[in-house]
Enzyme design. Structure first.
Site, mmCIF file in Angstrom:
data_model
loop_
_atom_site.group_PDB
_atom_site.id
_atom_site.type_symbol
_atom_site.label_atom_id
_atom_site.label_comp_id
_atom_site.label_asym_id
_atom_site.label_seq_id
_atom_site.Cartn_x
_atom_site.Cartn_y
_atom_site.Cartn_z
ATOM 1 N N TYR A 1 49.665 96.882 -9.275
ATOM 2 C CA TYR A 1 48.343 97.494 -9.441
ATOM 3 C C TYR A 1 48.331 98.303 -10.736
ATOM 4 O O TYR A 1 49.205 99.142 -10.962
ATOM 5 C CB TYR A 1 48.004 98.413 -8.265
ATOM 6 C CG TYR A 1 46.567 98.908 -8.320
ATOM 7 C CD1 TYR A 1 45.568 98.242 -7.629
ATOM 8 C CD2 TYR A 1 46.214 100.001 -9.103
ATOM 9 C CE1 TYR A 1 44.250 98.659 -7.699
ATOM 10 C CE2 TYR A 1 44.894 100.421 -9.187
ATOM 11 C CZ TYR A 1 43.920 99.745 -8.487
ATOM 12 O OH TYR A 1 42.609 100.145 -8.576
ATOM 13 N N GLN B 1 40.214 97.377 -2.209
ATOM 14 C CA GLN B 1 40.004 95.944 -1.988
ATOM 15 C C GLN B 1 41.087 95.104 -2.657
ATOM 16 O O GLN B 1 41.490 94.061 -2.132
ATOM 17 C CB GLN B 1 38.607 95.521 -2.460
ATOM 18 C CG GLN B 1 38.305 95.720 -3.925
ATOM 19 C CD GLN B 1 37.664 97.080 -4.200
ATOM 20 O OE1 GLN B 1 37.919 98.045 -3.482
ATOM 21 N NE2 GLN B 1 36.823 97.145 -5.231
ATOM 22 N N ASN C 1 44.150 105.673 -7.654
ATOM 23 C CA ASN C 1 43.459 106.860 -7.153
ATOM 24 C C ASN C 1 43.707 107.034 -5.655
ATOM 25 O O ASN C 1 44.499 106.318 -5.046
ATOM 26 C CB ASN C 1 41.968 106.806 -7.487
ATOM 27 C CG ASN C 1 41.262 105.626 -6.823
ATOM 28 O OD1 ASN C 1 41.763 105.041 -5.854
ATOM 29 N ND2 ASN C 1 40.105 105.268 -7.334
ATOM 30 N N SER D 1 51.286 114.544 -11.278
ATOM 31 C CA SER D 1 52.409 114.630 -12.205
ATOM 32 C C SER D 1 52.980 116.050 -12.272
ATOM 33 O O SER D 1 52.274 117.036 -12.053
ATOM 34 C CB SER D 1 51.960 114.200 -13.600
ATOM 35 O OG SER D 1 53.056 114.102 -14.469
ATOM 36 N N GLN E 1 51.724 117.053 -19.467
ATOM 37 C CA GLN E 1 51.536 116.692 -18.058
ATOM 38 C C GLN E 1 50.286 117.324 -17.471
ATOM 39 O O GLN E 1 49.618 116.730 -16.624
ATOM 40 C CB GLN E 1 52.765 117.113 -17.254
ATOM 41 C CG GLN E 1 54.035 116.424 -17.690
ATOM 42 C CD GLN E 1 53.871 114.921 -17.811
ATOM 43 O OE1 GLN E 1 53.680 114.223 -16.812
ATOM 44 N NE2 GLN E 1 53.942 114.406 -19.024
ATOM 45 N N GLU F 1 59.651 115.965 -10.898
ATOM 46 C CA GLU F 1 59.492 114.595 -11.400
ATOM 47 C C GLU F 1 60.131 114.479 -12.792
ATOM 48 O O GLU F 1 60.968 113.615 -13.035
ATOM 49 C CB GLU F 1 58.010 114.254 -11.468
ATOM 50 C CG GLU F 1 57.712 112.866 -12.022
ATOM 51 C CD GLU F 1 56.226 112.632 -12.206
ATOM 52 O OE1 GLU F 1 55.842 111.460 -12.353
ATOM 53 O OE2 GLU F 1 55.442 113.603 -12.233
ATOM 54 N N HIS F 2 59.713 115.339 -13.726
ATOM 55 C CA HIS F 2 60.267 115.376 -15.077
ATOM 56 C C HIS F 2 60.942 116.726 -15.310
ATOM 57 O O HIS F 2 60.350 117.765 -15.023
ATOM 58 C CB HIS F 2 59.162 115.224 -16.140
ATOM 59 C CG HIS F 2 58.273 114.040 -15.950
ATOM 60 N ND1 HIS F 2 57.016 114.130 -15.357
ATOM 61 C CD2 HIS F 2 58.440 112.737 -16.290
ATOM 62 C CE1 HIS F 2 56.460 112.929 -15.345
ATOM 63 N NE2 HIS F 2 57.302 112.066 -15.891
ATOM 64 N N ASP G 1 57.962 108.206 -21.195
ATOM 65 C CA ASP G 1 56.756 107.547 -20.691
ATOM 66 C C ASP G 1 56.544 106.176 -21.303
ATOM 67 O O ASP G 1 56.075 105.254 -20.640
ATOM 68 C CB ASP G 1 55.520 108.410 -20.989
ATOM 69 C CG ASP G 1 55.185 109.350 -19.852
ATOM 70 O OD1 ASP G 1 55.828 109.265 -18.791
ATOM 71 O OD2 ASP G 1 54.266 110.183 -20.022
ATOM 72 N N GLU H 1 77.257 99.990 26.120
ATOM 73 C CA GLU H 1 75.804 100.135 25.909
ATOM 74 C C GLU H 1 74.988 99.419 26.978
ATOM 75 O O GLU H 1 73.764 99.351 26.883
ATOM 76 C CB GLU H 1 75.442 99.601 24.520
ATOM 77 C CG GLU H 1 76.061 100.419 23.393
ATOM 78 C CD GLU H 1 75.553 100.015 22.010
ATOM 79 O OE1 GLU H 1 74.879 98.974 21.894
ATOM 80 O OE2 GLU H 1 75.827 100.766 21.055
ATOM 81 N N HIS I 1 75.598 90.478 25.572
ATOM 82 C CA HIS I 1 76.353 90.623 24.326
ATOM 83 C C HIS I 1 77.846 90.416 24.584
ATOM 84 O O HIS I 1 78.535 89.690 23.854
ATOM 85 C CB HIS I 1 76.142 92.025 23.725
ATOM 86 C CG HIS I 1 74.869 92.213 22.969
ATOM 87 N ND1 HIS I 1 73.640 92.083 23.545
ATOM 88 C CD2 HIS I 1 74.647 92.520 21.657
ATOM 89 C CE1 HIS I 1 72.703 92.321 22.646
ATOM 90 N NE2 HIS I 1 73.296 92.579 21.480
#
Length: 424
Positions: A121, A183, A206, A229, A251, A319-320, A353, A407, A412
């Site tokens: 995406y 969608q 988003n 971010s 950022q 994150e950074h 980046d 068990e 088994h």
């Protein structure tokens, strides 16, 4: 920026945005429409939500040629260099299948298999994100994924930005669809007449895209649900206030909820950076967004010493992380939790980046404590190989049966016993 002393606490963590009830209902409704109506839903929703009336969903060769005509050759050259750097870095992450043989003839191992198909995406609308395409497509290609599908919301005229199309073309992505939002995620997960479903969906979007990815997880795999971010700069008295302010704002301009934090051992540097941020902020085209980020999530933390500063950074798990100290490489081994670590004054966050090579899809909201950047492993799966020998089963079968009965799984146990009895 807010300034806090060592007695105060600071956190990057924000409540994960799970959307309003109305947003969640809207996403559920969109997914249902796509499942029930297929392509018709994609055309209708694209017209309603994106304002674009499409003749076809898939990008044509003519659209690709038109995109190249709009792109500057020098810029295409920069894209190609970035692709080479990113591919070289991810090539080093490749794992190999392996087998080992024991003395009793047992063979054990692990088979590495690339996923069959991945959907990427790419956010759209007014902005174009070629870097997002590179960071998602290249590790999938290195892993050996054969089918990579790209989706992105069209502009009002029904087209995708030239930079998006050229980047995809340079990477060899041929299956590109002009559809976005929840969608698009639904189409990748469940399929339509035009879009064959994939095994995994990656890439940012988003709140509607994030909610849709969360909703289809289990039908397909996803990379992560990314939050706003974040950047943390760890600096001592040698830090350049201009550099630091610029990197914090890099950022902050992403999102009103982005977080920019300076952790420093120098009161003087803290004051200088605070002034410099306001000065640079006034000149930014996206100053309203950056200003909201700095106001609500911008913090300068003044630590007693470097040990305290490192402790704060590891608690934040950003994150950074930028290390702007006198000897920054000496601190790298002390950092336990960070998505990406930028070492030294010339390793500004945008270097990662766009161009250096490591992936910029990183864990946010403290999840660097247990998560890694997007990488080749995200596009493979592992199968265990077990070839037990007769000798091994005779030596260990009774133990296996005993564990099965512990068990309460008699069938088994009998699956082992029948082999042991047959060998007597």
């Amino acid at each position: 920026m807010r300034m806090v002393k060592v007695e105060a606490s600071v956190s990057l963590r924000r409540d994960l945005d799970t959307g309003t009830e109305m947003q969640r209902d809207a996403v559920d409704n969109i997914i249902t429409q796509v499942i029930e109506q297929g392509d018709h839903a994609l055309y209708t929703l694209t017209k309603t939500l994106d304002g674009a009336e499409l003749d076809q969903l898939r990008v044509t060769e003519a659209e690709m040629e038109a995109a190249y005509a709009q792109m500057d050759e020098e810029l295409i050259g920069a894209l190609r260099e970035a692709m080479t750097n990113i591919r070289d870095f991810h090539q080093r992450q490749l794992r190999q299948s392996w087998l080992t043989t024991k003395e009793d003839g047992t063979i054990l191992g692990q088979q590495i298999t690339a996923l069959d198909s991945v959907g990427v995406y790419v956010p759209g609308g007014k902005a174009a994100y070629p870097s997002s395409i590179m960071m998602n497509v290249i590790p999938a290609q290195v892993a050996g994924v054969k089918r990579i599908v790209m989706v992105s919301p069209p502009q009002a005229d029904g087209s995708l930005p030239a930079g998006v199309l050229v980047t995809a073309s340079e990477l060899g992505v041929e299956e590109i669809y002009k559809v976005g939002g929840a969608q698009a995620v639904a189409a990748l997960a469940y399929g339509t007449e035009s879009i064959t479903p994939v095994d995994k969906i990656t890439g940012p979007g988003n709140i509607y895209v994030a909610l849709a990815k969360r909703a289809v997880f289990g039908k397909v795999d996803i990379d992560m649900i990314a939050g706003p971010s974040e950047i943390v700069v760890l600096a001592d008295e040698t830090g350049d206030p201009g550099y630091i302010a610029a990197d914090l704002l890099s950022q902050a301009e992403h999102d009103e909820r982005a977080s920019a934090v300076l952790v420093t051992t120098s009161n003087e540097l803290a004051e200088q950076v605070s002034v410099e941020v306001e000065k640079q902020l006034a000149l930014l085209p996206r100053k309203d967004i950056a200003a909201a980020s700095i106001r609500d999530y911008g913090v300068i933390y003044v630590a007693r010493d470097i040990a305290e500063a490192i402790h704060v950074v590891n608690e934040l798990a950003p994150e950074h992380l930028e290390l702007l100290t006198k000897e920054p490489m000496n601190l790298v081994g002390k950092i336990r939790h960070a998505g990406a670590i930028f070492v030294g004054s010339y390793s500004s966050e945008p270097v990662g980046d766009y161009f250096a090579g490591p992936n910029h899809v990183l864990p946010t909201n403290g999840t660097a404590r247990f998560s890694s950047p997007l990488n080749v492993d995200d596009f493979i799966k592992k199968s265990s190989i077990i070839a037990y020998s007769k000798e091994a089963l005779e030596a260990n079968g009774s133990k296996i049966s005993a564990l099965a009965r512990l068990e309460g799984l008699e069938a088994h146990a009998r699956a082992i016993d029948i082999r042991l009895e047959g060998n007597k």
